[in-house]
Design a protein around this motif. Sequence first.
Motif, PDB file in Angstrom:
ATOM      1  N   TYR B  28      36.201 -78.705   4.419  1.00 12.84           N
ATOM      2  CA  TYR B  28      37.666 -78.780   4.373  1.00 12.84           C
ATOM      3  C   TYR B  28      38.207 -77.715   3.427  1.00 12.84           C
ATOM      4  O   TYR B  28      37.485 -77.238   2.553  1.00 12.84           O
ATOM      5  CB  TYR B  28      38.104 -80.178   3.935  1.00 12.84           C
ATOM      6  CG  TYR B  28      37.939 -81.214   5.029  1.00 12.84           C
ATOM      7  CD1 TYR B  28      38.848 -81.272   6.078  1.00 12.84           C
ATOM      8  CD2 TYR B  28      36.874 -82.100   5.037  1.00 12.84           C
ATOM      9  CE1 TYR B  28      38.705 -82.198   7.090  1.00 12.84           C
ATOM     10  CE2 TYR B  28      36.723 -83.039   6.056  1.00 12.84           C
ATOM     11  CZ  TYR B  28      37.637 -83.081   7.078  1.00 12.84           C
ATOM     12  OH  TYR B  28      37.498 -83.987   8.081  1.00 12.84           O
ATOM     13  N   ASP B  30      39.829 -77.835   0.838  1.00 14.73           N
ATOM     14  CA  ASP B  30      39.682 -78.101  -0.603  1.00 14.73           C
ATOM     15  C   ASP B  30      38.218 -78.034  -1.056  1.00 14.73           C
ATOM     16  O   ASP B  30      37.898 -78.351  -2.196  1.00 14.73           O
ATOM     17  CB  ASP B  30      40.295 -79.459  -0.963  1.00 14.73           C
ATOM     18  CG  ASP B  30      39.535 -80.628  -0.335  1.00 14.73           C
ATOM     19  OD1 ASP B  30      38.599 -80.368   0.454  1.00 14.73           O
ATOM     20  OD2 ASP B  30      39.885 -81.775  -0.631  1.00 14.73           O
ATOM     21  N   THR B  32      35.624 -79.810   0.177  1.00 14.75           N
ATOM     22  CA  THR B  32      34.805 -80.977   0.514  1.00 14.75           C
ATOM     23  C   THR B  32      33.990 -80.707   1.777  1.00 14.75           C
ATOM     24  O   THR B  32      34.501 -80.179   2.757  1.00 14.75           O
ATOM     25  CB  THR B  32      35.705 -82.203   0.774  1.00 14.75           C
ATOM     26  OG1 THR B  32      36.698 -82.255  -0.224  1.00 14.75           O
ATOM     27  CG2 THR B  32      34.877 -83.477   0.779  1.00 14.75           C
ATOM     28  N   LEU B  33      32.724 -81.116   1.717  1.00 10.57           N
ATOM     29  CA  LEU B  33      31.857 -80.942   2.864  1.00 10.57           C
ATOM     30  C   LEU B  33      31.994 -82.181   3.753  1.00 10.57           C
ATOM     31  O   LEU B  33      31.619 -83.281   3.365  1.00 10.57           O
ATOM     32  CB  LEU B  33      30.415 -80.767   2.380  1.00 10.57           C
ATOM     33  CG  LEU B  33      29.445 -79.994   3.259  1.00 10.57           C
ATOM     34  CD1 LEU B  33      30.021 -78.650   3.654  1.00 10.57           C
ATOM     35  CD2 LEU B  33      28.131 -79.832   2.547  1.00 10.57           C
ATOM     36  N   GLY B  34      32.543 -82.006   4.942  1.00 11.88           N
ATOM     37  CA  GLY B  34      32.737 -83.135   5.852  1.00 11.88           C
ATOM     38  C   GLY B  34      31.507 -83.380   6.704  1.00 11.88           C
ATOM     39  O   GLY B  34      31.049 -84.516   6.858  1.00 11.88           O
ATOM     40  N   LEU B  53      28.852 -95.287   5.614  1.00 11.66           N
ATOM     41  CA  LEU B  53      29.811 -95.726   4.614  1.00 11.66           C
ATOM     42  C   LEU B  53      31.074 -94.869   4.676  1.00 11.66           C
ATOM     43  O   LEU B  53      31.079 -93.792   5.296  1.00 11.66           O
ATOM     44  CB  LEU B  53      29.188 -95.633   3.221  1.00 11.66           C
ATOM     45  CG  LEU B  53      28.096 -96.663   2.926  1.00 11.66           C
ATOM     46  CD1 LEU B  53      27.534 -96.407   1.532  1.00 11.66           C
ATOM     47  CD2 LEU B  53      28.656 -98.076   3.020  1.00 11.66           C
ATOM     48  N   SER B  54      32.095 -95.356   4.023  1.00 13.18           N
ATOM     49  CA  SER B  54      33.338 -94.593   3.940  1.00 13.18           C
ATOM     50  C   SER B  54      33.060 -93.222   3.320  1.00 13.18           C
ATOM     51  O   SER B  54      32.359 -93.127   2.319  1.00 13.18           O
ATOM     52  CB  SER B  54      34.324 -95.378   3.083  1.00 13.18           C
ATOM     53  OG  SER B  54      35.550 -94.728   3.054  1.00 13.18           O
ATOM     54  N   GLY B  55      33.589 -92.177   3.960  1.00 11.81           N
ATOM     55  CA  GLY B  55      33.392 -90.827   3.442  1.00 11.81           C
ATOM     56  C   GLY B  55      32.114 -90.167   3.919  1.00 11.81           C
ATOM     57  O   GLY B  55      31.789 -89.064   3.494  1.00 11.81           O
ATOM     58  N   SER B  56      31.385 -90.831   4.815  1.00 11.12           N
ATOM     59  CA  SER B  56      30.108 -90.263   5.252  1.00 11.12           C
ATOM     60  C   SER B  56      30.277 -89.188   6.322  1.00 11.12           C
ATOM     61  O   SER B  56      29.324 -88.493   6.652  1.00 11.12           O
ATOM     62  CB  SER B  56      29.204 -91.380   5.790  1.00 11.12           C
ATOM     63  OG  SER B  56      29.851 -92.056   6.841  1.00 11.12           O
ATOM     64  N   GLY B  57      31.494 -89.051   6.874  1.00 12.64           N
ATOM     65  CA  GLY B  57      31.737 -87.972   7.834  1.00 12.64           C
ATOM     66  C   GLY B  57      31.902 -88.432   9.271  1.00 12.64           C
ATOM     67  O   GLY B  57      31.899 -87.610  10.189  1.00 12.64           O
ATOM     68  N   SER B  59      34.605 -89.767  10.842  1.00 16.55           N
ATOM     69  CA  SER B  59      35.857 -89.254  11.417  1.00 16.55           C
ATOM     70  C   SER B  59      35.763 -87.749  11.631  1.00 16.55           C
ATOM     71  O   SER B  59      36.210 -87.230  12.653  1.00 16.55           O
ATOM     72  CB  SER B  59      37.040 -89.556  10.501  1.00 16.55           C
ATOM     73  OG  SER B  59      37.176 -90.937  10.324  1.00 16.55           O
ATOM     74  N   THR B  60      35.197 -87.070  10.667  1.00 20.30           N
ATOM     75  CA  THR B  60      35.074 -85.619  10.784  1.00 20.30           C
ATOM     76  C   THR B  60      34.275 -85.252  12.037  1.00 20.30           C
ATOM     77  O   THR B  60      34.651 -84.346  12.783  1.00 20.30           O
ATOM     78  CB  THR B  60      34.389 -85.051   9.531  1.00 20.30           C
ATOM     79  OG1 THR B  60      35.070 -85.545   8.375  1.00 20.30           O
ATOM     80  CG2 THR B  60      34.424 -83.539   9.521  1.00 20.30           C
ATOM     81  N   GLU B 188      37.125 -95.701  14.517  1.00 19.45           N
ATOM     82  CA  GLU B 188      37.361 -97.033  13.951  1.00 19.45           C
ATOM     83  C   GLU B 188      38.473 -97.762  14.693  1.00 19.45           C
ATOM     84  O   GLU B 188      39.477 -98.149  14.094  1.00 19.45           O
ATOM     85  CB  GLU B 188      37.719 -96.910  12.468  1.00 19.45           C
ATOM     86  CG  GLU B 188      36.712 -96.042  11.741  1.00 19.45           C
ATOM     87  CD  GLU B 188      36.238 -96.676  10.453  1.00 19.45           C
ATOM     88  OE1 GLU B 188      36.501 -97.857  10.244  1.00 19.45           O
ATOM     89  OE2 GLU B 188      35.576 -95.958   9.686  1.00 19.45           O
ATOM     90  N   HIS B 221      32.804 -99.578  11.292  1.00 15.33           N
ATOM     91  CA  HIS B 221      32.465 -99.945   9.925  1.00 15.33           C
ATOM     92  C   HIS B 221      31.456-101.086   9.921  1.00 15.33           C
ATOM     93  O   HIS B 221      30.550-101.132   9.119  1.00 15.33           O
ATOM     94  CB  HIS B 221      33.737-100.410   9.201  1.00 15.33           C
ATOM     95  CG  HIS B 221      34.124 -99.513   8.087  1.00 15.33           C
ATOM     96  ND1 HIS B 221      35.295 -98.812   8.087  1.00 15.33           N
ATOM     97  CD2 HIS B 221      33.485 -99.193   6.939  1.00 15.33           C
ATOM     98  CE1 HIS B 221      35.356 -98.092   6.996  1.00 15.33           C
ATOM     99  NE2 HIS B 221      34.279 -98.302   6.276  1.00 15.33           N
TER     100      HIS B 221
END
Lengths: 267, 286
Positions: B28, B30, B32-34, B53-57, B59-60, B188, B221
Amino acid sequence: MSTTAGIVLPPRPSGRWRRWAGAALVAAITLVTLLPGIGIGFELTSLLENWRNGAERIGRLLVPDWSFFPRTVRPLLETLQMAVIATAVGAGLSLPLSFWAARTTNPGAVGRGIVRAVLNTVRAVPDLLYAAILVAMVGVGALPGILALVLFSVGIIVKLVSEAVEATPTGALEAGRAAGGSQAQVIHALALPDAWPPFVNQTLYMLELNVRAAAVLGLVGAGGIGLLIDQVRSFYRYDQIALIIVELVVIIIVIEAVSGWARRRLV
Amino acid sequence: MTSGANGSAAVPAAEPWGIELKDVTVRYPDGTLGLNGVTLSIAPGEMVAIVGLSGSGKSTLIRAINGLVPVTAGEIAVGGHRVEDAGARALRRLRGEIGMIFQSFNLAGRTSVQNNVLVGRLAHTPAWRTLLGWYRPRDLDLAHRALARVGMLEKLYNRADALSGGQQQRVAIARALAQEPRVLLADEPVASLDPPTAHTVMRDLSAINRDLGITVLVNLHALDLARRYGVRLIGMRAGTVVYDGAATGAGDDVFEQIYDRPIRAEDRVASITGEIGRDASTGEPE
Ligand SMILES: Nc1ncnc2c1ncn2[C@@H]1O[C@H](COP(=O)(O)OP(=O)(O)OP(=O)(O)O)[C@@H](O)[C@H]1O
Ligand SMILES: [Mg+2]
């Protein structure tokens, strides 16, 4: 990086000084304008000295000259016409421009920047100044007045509606893009329904502003009741000005009622 | 509420597409590695549950497949068409073949259910037709069949924001189905729904995969939903694929491996039928 009782905070994003800088700037500007010499020379004493003069004129404003009514009808109608036409044209131009100026409906920063820069310039110039310039360009009459009011309307409607567009959630727009919709399709099918109520509200309010603005455009030769105001004012006929004020108040109240009715049907 | 596969209102399916990711990295703006070097091959007609888990990629990954998130490196092909270097026009055409369902439904609240579902026809409709609201009879028919399929046809003229969450998500599914998609991406789709409604929506998705043969990728999830409705299970952690195998055989140990921590109660959706520890051999619920 600071540590409080064992927890480690992430580094602060930069740019927090901006808020303080903004407040400091406002304070500095206020101070400078009040300084004697460079400032606006605002003095309470002169206000008190001129008060006696003003009180007598206000007294005459309380007794309108009703017999003056027939002469005001035509210019009043022209004023109304100017305001209605300018509002309609201005609103028609503003709707597409609003989507063009909003970040969420126009991701292209260059096009958006150009539209915004032009509109900021348009909004910075007072409507009376537009009228004065346009009178010099296209001649005395209602046309320069209408053109001036169109510019005035576009500047205000686009600013307020594009801000409303930016404040609406973008989920539906994203769904439209994900389904393969083009920019124009997404705006029409998904952004327009949400932008419609603020657009209608701003346009109806703009009509009110335009009636008020149209009433003084005649002072610079741009048609409407303003020309008449200028004449009677130079003869110190405050009773006749009083009548015109009463008429304008009535018109604004009627517009208020009509726009309330229209709002309930259009929104 | 049951809306599953009633054959009479089935939307005719186009040939499904497969998805290929080759060493895909998304960074991204900023920093962050998606996604971090993901290679995946999904066959046409597969039903894939993606967990992590949340943030694991998750959605990306989903959003890179239809180009909503630009990739930094690597190649993505959907149905043999390259996504990451497609021009604006080609990308729109490609997206027209890929349905997407969101956690927050993403309907236009102030307009009708019918208009929302017709959004699924945008890529197949010239702009002048959408401007005049003059859709072809075939487009309207597709929209109506899609709504009938998810049991929402009677809400055709209701405003979308007058519907419940579960109803809105089914309208969103109808919007995706109206595209006659070859791939369905769901990010999700049931995370903001109560358990019974979540199961209804998941059953709809699984019926779409089974009856229409559409390739379905769904981010989840809850591990029990993934186990129950997924056929293939992909586990993600920190932007990489850490598990790829059959969903039915995946026990709690597999999820503990994916999550890198013990399973907790909140990793499950309380099931309506109380079959959290459902035996993998039981057939798909209908
Ligand atoms: N627009 C963005 N800008 C910057 N970073 C982002 C953006 N979107 C996601 N990320 C970051 O990318 C990483 C992966 O996010 P992603 O949304 O794909 O996770 P996820 O598995 O879908 O999580 P969740 O289950 O919470 O939806 C996270 O570290 C997240 O913070
Ligand atoms: Mg996510």
